[in-house]
Design a protein around this motif. Structure first.
Motif, PDB file in Angstrom:
ATOM      1  N   SER A 140       3.275   6.516   2.020  1.00  0.00           N
ATOM      2  CA  SER A 140       3.851   7.745   1.664  1.00  0.00           C
ATOM      3  C   SER A 140       3.398   8.625   2.961  1.00  0.00           C
ATOM      4  O   SER A 140       4.164   9.459   3.326  1.00  0.00           O
ATOM      5  CB  SER A 140       3.421   8.506   0.264  1.00  0.00           C
ATOM      6  N   TYR A 175       0.458   4.435  -1.239  1.00  0.00           N
ATOM      7  CA  TYR A 175      -0.308   5.394  -0.891  1.00  0.00           C
ATOM      8  C   TYR A 175      -0.332   5.862   0.510  1.00  0.00           C
ATOM      9  O   TYR A 175       0.319   7.006   0.886  1.00  0.00           O
ATOM     10  CB  TYR A 175      -1.798   5.436  -1.389  1.00  0.00           C
ATOM     11  N   ASP A 177       0.283  11.720  -6.194  1.00  0.00           N
ATOM     12  CA  ASP A 177      -0.566  12.100  -5.020  1.00  0.00           C
ATOM     13  C   ASP A 177      -0.279  13.666  -4.669  1.00  0.00           C
ATOM     14  O   ASP A 177       0.762  14.066  -3.690  1.00  0.00           O
ATOM     15  CB  ASP A 177      -0.210  11.237  -3.995  1.00  0.00           C
ATOM     16  N   THR A 227       5.298   9.369  -7.597  1.00  0.00           N
ATOM     17  CA  THR A 227       5.136   8.244  -8.305  1.00  0.00           C
ATOM     18  C   THR A 227       3.782   7.938  -8.473  1.00  0.00           C
ATOM     19  O   THR A 227       2.991   7.547  -9.497  1.00  0.00           O
ATOM     20  CB  THR A 227       5.673   6.928  -7.864  1.00  0.00           C
ATOM     21  N   LEU A 228       2.892   8.117  -7.439  1.00  0.00           N
ATOM     22  CA  LEU A 228       1.279   7.897  -7.253  1.00  0.00           C
ATOM     23  C   LEU A 228       0.526   9.106  -8.036  1.00  0.00           C
ATOM     24  O   LEU A 228      -0.724   9.221  -7.912  1.00  0.00           O
ATOM     25  CB  LEU A 228       1.128   7.674  -5.912  1.00  0.00           C
ATOM     26  N   ASN A 233       0.919  -1.301   0.045  1.00  0.00           N
ATOM     27  CA  ASN A 233       0.004   0.136   0.046  1.00  0.00           C
ATOM     28  C   ASN A 233       0.971   1.215   0.015  1.00  0.00           C
ATOM     29  O   ASN A 233       1.382   1.834   1.069  1.00  0.00           O
ATOM     30  CB  ASN A 233      -1.004  -0.156   1.138  1.00  0.00           C
TER      31      ASN A 233
END
Length: 737
Positions: A277, A274, A312, A309-310, A272
């Motif tokens: 981070s 997300y 976000d 990378t995400l 996970n």
């Protein structure tokens, strides 16, 4: 700290003023992280539990074709609701709101209840995403009423949670708790332990918002127990992260890091990224607070890499801001400015106004340190405008303070003082509002707990009644058996009464514990305040600062604030002692005029500062009263008259015997009391129309304490006032023979 509502992680966003140096604002960081896409995401600090419809939204033209081909208005309502959900999930709240309104019109037209409820729910969530919180509240509340009327308990629970999230964002924590209580009851009825844990987490976040960390921690530990029972590893990791946040705020950093590392380990193992981070960002922030800057930057750099990378954006902005603060603390202010500038750009793109205004303040602080006060003021002004637009009162007060210091450095003392007064006024408003919110929340908590006890008693009684009826039906031909059953029921009732007596005893013990805790806390705070006053006096007398007007002014401000806190503590202790009957009154002969003379001598410097004229008419007046308690009551009345009288006005005092009583009359030239004010003047924490005229503080307890003191001495107190023409207070106590 940014608190998150729902099942998501709490992301910590610190608020501190930067005090390091810098020389330029390069864009190296912007080049390093590249050009970020800027999608619209949920603004603000609350992420509610939303139901997202899978699938990609179609074009507006395709929607219109679907509507044309629909069989009837019911089908059109369903089409619009489905597309509204997709628009929400694609961060297109304006389009979602438009579809929701059209769905509402169709559903109302044909009385399609299910479709209406869904459309109202979509509209509320879309308005929330658009930061239209009051309108979101209206739509969601109506959706909740419709679902409740339909008997749809699952959706009623969901809407109660959503409504709680909106109320949380609006700072209406008592109402948020009421809705969370409803959701909790439904989840418990349905045996949904995972849902119960989620609601407990939201209740914890609400108590955190009002600083009730012990209660917040209690709810999180209950949630953790349920999640461990269910082996819900994701829930355990989220809760461990949130528990770490509470321990961090309580100053238990080692314990906080243990919980956060536990959460980080699970997120890494499960892939996970997300939440990995966000947790890295939280740990990095904690190391930054501990001044372990190298460790902090290591964690933050990894958090930023994963967030990039995400894509976000939210976590990228928060992490970049945190890294900027770390570089600033290390004295690398050029780099810090670059980080803050990049954070502002991202936050503007995603609508995170709270994060943006904090980054603006950090930039302003750096320019202020560089003596570039005009540039600092420009950033502070942007932050103030932003804080006002989202109702961030704490940030607004802080930014006014920062602006005041910058203006003072430019020798614009009059404007600087005006900004300082504005900051103080906002903080006073916050303090008063926080008191009321805390009282309201604790009342709601008491009502919730009482309702839970009542439900359990009702359940037990229903069970017992059913057993009794069954026994009577089975043994209706046997009078002796029936008599035995009745006798048994009486015993059960007696047992219940005994249990209620035990419960009442426990409540009494809890109240005593509350009083003891208040005494302990106020004692400790008084010691801290005494230390602050001692330090401030030292600053005033220290040779190096004695001739520095700014340091003297600052020391005076600290002393005044410390005196206000001391007065507030004394008032709270007096109010509590009066309520619990712990004040003993002794009766003796008291010279009332001498007490008044002593009080006027005490307030002489303040009277001279405000240029107030005191007119005292007195005659021999010996009362039968407690001298200390009578002095305290008169002190409250006379100090109020001075406090609320404008500069240059007069205060008139009469002390005389009237038959069997001694009367003291205090008349001021202040604003007076409205008719509504008069109804509540002697109640605790009452916020009246009039305000002190010299910047003095007010606890809202003085008149309440005075009334109870006088009445305990067999006396009477009342007021007479025409609004706009001052106020006259009367105190009467028994006269000595």
């Amino acid at each position: 700290m940014l608190s998150t509502y729902g099942d998501n992680l709490i992301l910590y966003r610190p608020q501190q003023t930067i005090s390091s140096q810098c020389s330029s604002t390069p864009t190296a960081l912007q080049q390093a992280v590249g050009q970020f896409p800027l999608p619209k995401i949920t603004p603000g600090s609350v992420a509610m539990m939303l139901t997202v419809t899978a699938g990609t939204p179609v074009s507006d033209e395709a929607v219109e074709r679907l509507l044309e081909n629909a069989q009837d208005d019911r089908a059109r309502t369903d089409v619009l609701n489905a597309e509204a959900k997709k628009k929400r999930s694609s961060n297109q709240p304006a389009a979602a709101l438009d579809y929701s309104h059209r769905a509402i019109d169709y559903a109302r037209k044909i009385t399609y209840t299910q479709g209406l409820a869904e459309a109202l729910a979509n509209a509320g969530l879309a308005r929330y995403n658009l930061a239209q919180y009051e309108e979101a509240l209206t739509d969601t509340a109506e959706a909740l009423r419709v679902y409740a009327g339909m008997g749809d308990r699952l959706r009623e629970s969901s809407m109660s949670l959503t409504l709680a999230g909106i109320l949380f964002r609006l700072g209406r924590y008592d109402k948020a708790l009421e809705n969370l209580s409803t959701a909790l009851i439904i989840k418990e009825e349905q045996g949904d332990k995972q849902g119960v844990a989620s609601v407990l987490t939201n209740i914890s976040n609400t108590y955190q918002a009002i600083g009730q960390f012990d209660i917040a921690l209690e709810h999180l530990l209950k949630a953790l127990e349920l999640q461990e029972e269910l082996n819900d590893k994701y829930g355990i990791a989220i809760t461990a992260n949130n528990i770490g946040g509470i321990y961090f705020r309580l100053g238990h950093t080692e314990t906080a890091l243990q919980y956060l590392n536990q959460a980080l380990s699970w997120f890494r193992d499960s892939g996970n990224m997300y939440d990995t981070s966000k947790t890295l960002c939280n740990i990095g922030h904690m190391f930054g607070q501990l001044k372990h800057y190298e460790k902090a930057l290591t964690y933050q750099a990894e958090a930023l890499s994963i967030a990039k990378t995400l894509d976000d954006q939210q976590n990228m902005a928060a992490t970049i801001t945190s890294m900027g603060r770390i570089y600033s603390a290390q004295g690398e202010l050029a780099t810090a400015l670059s980080y803050f500038a990049t954070a502002v750009k991202i936050m503007r793109g995603i609508g995170d106004k709270q994060g943006e205004l904090e980054a603006l303040r950090f930039i302003g602080d750096i320019y202020h340190t560089k003596q570039e006060h005009k540039r600092a003021l420009r950033y502070y002004k942007q932050g103030i405008d932003l804080a006002q637009s989202i109702g961030a009162l704490n940030d607004e007060a802080m930014l006014y303070d920062c602006s005041s210091r910058a203006l003072e450095s430019q020798k614009e003392f009059e404007t600087a003082f005006a900004y300082y007064k504005k900051a103080s006024s906002i903080r006073n408003d916050i303090l008063a509002a926080d008191k009321q919110k805390l009282i309201a929340v604790m009342e709601i908590r008491f009502n919730i707990e009482r309702a839970a006890r009542d439900r359990e008693i009702f359940r037990l009684r229903n069970v017992e009644l059913a057993d009794a009826i069954k026994a009577l039906q089975e043994k209706s031909d046997a009078l002796a058996s029936a008599y035995h059953d009745i006798e048994q029921q009486q015993q059960i009732t007696a047992q219940m009464n005994a249990e209620l007596e035990v419960a009442n005893g426990m409540l009494h013990e809890l109240n005593n514990e509350k009083n003891e805790l208040l005494g302990i806390v106020t004692h400790d705070v008084k010691n801290l305040v005494a230390g602050i006053k001692l330090a401030a006096e030292g600053v005033r007398r220290y040779k190096a600062t004695k001739d520095d007007p700014l340091m003297q002014k600052t020391a005076d401000r600290i002393l005044n604030a410390a005196n206000d806190i001391t007065h507030l503590i004394s008032s709270l202790l007096d109010a509590n002692a009066l309520e619990t009957g712990k004040i003993n009154f002794r009766t003796e002969r008291v010279d009332v005029a001498a007490i008044v003379d002593s009080l006027l001598e005490h307030y002489k410097p303040h009277v001279e500062t405000k240029r107030i004229t005191i007119s005292l008419l007195k005659e021999e007046a010996v009362a039968l009263a407690d001298p200390d308690r009578l002095r305290e009551a008169l002190d409250n009345i006379i100090s109020n008259a001075i406090k609320y009288s404008p500069l240059g006005k007069d205060v008139r005092i009469l002390v005389a015997r009237r038959e069997s009583v001694i009367r003291c009359v205090v008349a001021d030239s202040g604003q007076g009391f409205t008719e509504e004010d008069k109804k509540h003047a002697f109640q605790k924490f009452t916020k009246l129309t009039a305000r002190p005229t010299g910047g003095e503080s007010s606890t809202g307890l003085g008149l309440s304490i005075a009334k109870k003191l006088v009445e305990n001495m067999n006396g009477a107190i009342w007021l007479e006032s025409d609004y706009g023409h001052g106020a006259t207070f009367f105190i009467e106590v028994p006269a000595a023979v």
